[in-house]
Write a protein that holds these residues in place. Structure first.
Motif, PDB file in Angstrom:
ATOM      1  N   VAL A 180       0.855  -1.181   0.000  1.00  0.00           N
ATOM      2  CA  VAL A 180       0.000   0.000   0.000  1.00  0.00           C
ATOM      3  C   VAL A 180       0.893   1.233   0.000  1.00  0.00           C
ATOM      4  CG1 VAL A 180      -0.216  -0.043   2.531  1.00  0.00           C
ATOM      5  CG2 VAL A 180      -1.934   1.157   1.172  1.00  0.00           C
ATOM      6  N   SER A 181       0.458   2.247  -0.703  1.00  0.00           N
ATOM      7  CA  SER A 181       1.218   3.489  -0.772  1.00  0.00           C
ATOM      8  C   SER A 181       1.379   4.078   0.636  1.00  0.00           C
ATOM      9  CB  SER A 181       0.487   4.495  -1.671  1.00  0.00           C
ATOM     10  OG  SER A 181       1.126   5.744  -1.629  1.00  0.00           O
ATOM     11  N   SER A 194       1.346 -10.215   4.627  1.00  0.00           N
ATOM     12  CA  SER A 194       2.440  -9.370   5.071  1.00  0.00           C
ATOM     13  C   SER A 194       2.223  -7.998   4.428  1.00  0.00           C
ATOM     14  CB  SER A 194       3.782  -9.961   4.625  1.00  0.00           C
ATOM     15  OG  SER A 194       4.831  -9.063   4.920  1.00  0.00           O
ATOM     16  N   VAL A 195       1.925  -6.987   5.240  1.00  0.00           N
ATOM     17  CA  VAL A 195       1.634  -5.650   4.717  1.00  0.00           C
ATOM     18  C   VAL A 195       2.921  -4.836   4.655  1.00  0.00           C
ATOM     19  CG1 VAL A 195       0.303  -3.536   5.050  1.00  0.00           C
ATOM     20  CG2 VAL A 195      -0.710  -5.743   5.637  1.00  0.00           C
ATOM     21  N   ARG A 196       3.133  -4.207   3.506  1.00  0.00           N
ATOM     22  CA  ARG A 196       4.334  -3.402   3.275  1.00  0.00           C
ATOM     23  C   ARG A 196       3.918  -2.060   2.692  1.00  0.00           C
ATOM     24  NH1 ARG A 196       8.275  -5.966  -0.962  1.00  0.00           N
ATOM     25  NH2 ARG A 196       7.630  -4.290  -2.336  1.00  0.00           N
ATOM     26  N   THR A 197       4.451  -0.977   3.227  1.00  0.00           N
ATOM     27  CA  THR A 197       4.186   0.325   2.630  1.00  0.00           C
ATOM     28  C   THR A 197       5.282   0.603   1.602  1.00  0.00           C
ATOM     29  OG1 THR A 197       5.353   1.426   4.451  1.00  0.00           O
ATOM     30  CG2 THR A 197       2.957   1.290   4.608  1.00  0.00           C
ATOM     31  N   VAL A 198       4.867   1.177   0.481  1.00  0.00           N
ATOM     32  CA  VAL A 198       5.802   1.442  -0.610  1.00  0.00           C
ATOM     33  C   VAL A 198       5.712   2.906  -1.027  1.00  0.00           C
ATOM     34  CG1 VAL A 198       5.786  -0.922  -1.484  1.00  0.00           C
ATOM     35  CG2 VAL A 198       4.129   0.713  -2.356  1.00  0.00           C
ATOM     36  N   ASN A 240       8.012  -4.306  -6.686  1.00  0.00           N
ATOM     37  CA  ASN A 240       8.652  -5.617  -6.813  1.00  0.00           C
ATOM     38  C   ASN A 240       8.360  -6.452  -5.578  1.00  0.00           C
ATOM     39  OD1 ASN A 240       9.704  -5.086  -9.308  1.00  0.00           O
ATOM     40  ND2 ASN A 240      11.698  -4.422  -8.526  1.00  0.00           N
ATOM     41  N   GLY A 241       7.962  -7.701  -5.803  1.00  0.00           N
ATOM     42  CA  GLY A 241       7.688  -8.609  -4.697  1.00  0.00           C
ATOM     43  C   GLY A 241       6.289  -8.496  -4.128  1.00  0.00           C
TER      44      GLY A 241
END
Length: 175
Positions: free
Chosen positions: A64-65, A88-92, A98-99
């Motif tokens: 998520v942005s 698995s939550v990742r902020t980008v 990627n990934g």
């Protein structure tokens, strides 16, 4: 005969029951009044009806942005299970996708949707025209409700399969 001692016990149980009920109702009311938490809950439930390619491998990486207002609400779902995978939550930032198995863009331009789209990746976002810009699932506000729309062509191009159960519940489906 109804004694004062018995009345105290009955009253105590009634108060305990009411207090417990208030604890259960209060979080539900708080969740429904927070549109970002509601949005995150809807997205998490949508993920249960989506098959991503290579779904047997490791965690489902949900990106998520970092500047999306719902980013914090999505973090609450990190570690929860969707099928056989753990989210698995990742902020980008920008286009660092990627990934990512799932990308939530919020309100995004056609260019941003195109940058996020890739084989095996579900692209989600906000707004009535999100699926028209190439996103697979878009959340839309209809009065006081948040509903979702589906673009089956965009999902198919990404090799993502959406369950017919979810398709039936969509406010709009583009083929």
């Amino acid at each position: 005969m109804f004694t004062i001692s018995r009345f105290s016990k009955v009253l105590g149980k009634a108060v305990l029951t009411l207090a417990t009920g208030a604890l259960v109702v209060a979080p539900l009311a708080a969740q429904s009044s927070d549109p970002e938490r509601l949005k995150a809950a809807i997205v998490f439930n949508v993920l249960r009806f989506v098959d991503l390619p290579d779904s047997g491998r490791g965690p489902m990486v949900f990106c998520v942005s970092a500047n999306d207002p719902a980013a914090r609400s999505f973090q609450a779902f990190s570690g929860r299970a969707v099928g056989s995978r753990t989210v698995s939550v990742r902020t980008v930032r920008n286009t660092a996708f990627n990934g990512c198995d799932v990308v939530y863009l919020g309100s995004a331009s056609s260019r941003a949707v195109a940058n996020a789209s890739a084989s095996g990746r579900l692209v989600m976002g906000d707004g009535r025209s999100f699926i028209d810009r190439g996103g697979s699932v878009g959340l839309v506000r209809m009065g006081s409700q948040i509903r979702f729309e589906i673009n089956l062509d965009a999902a198919a191009k990404s090799n993502v399969r959406i369950s017919s159960k979810l398709i039936r519940l969509a406010a709009r489906v583009e083929r």
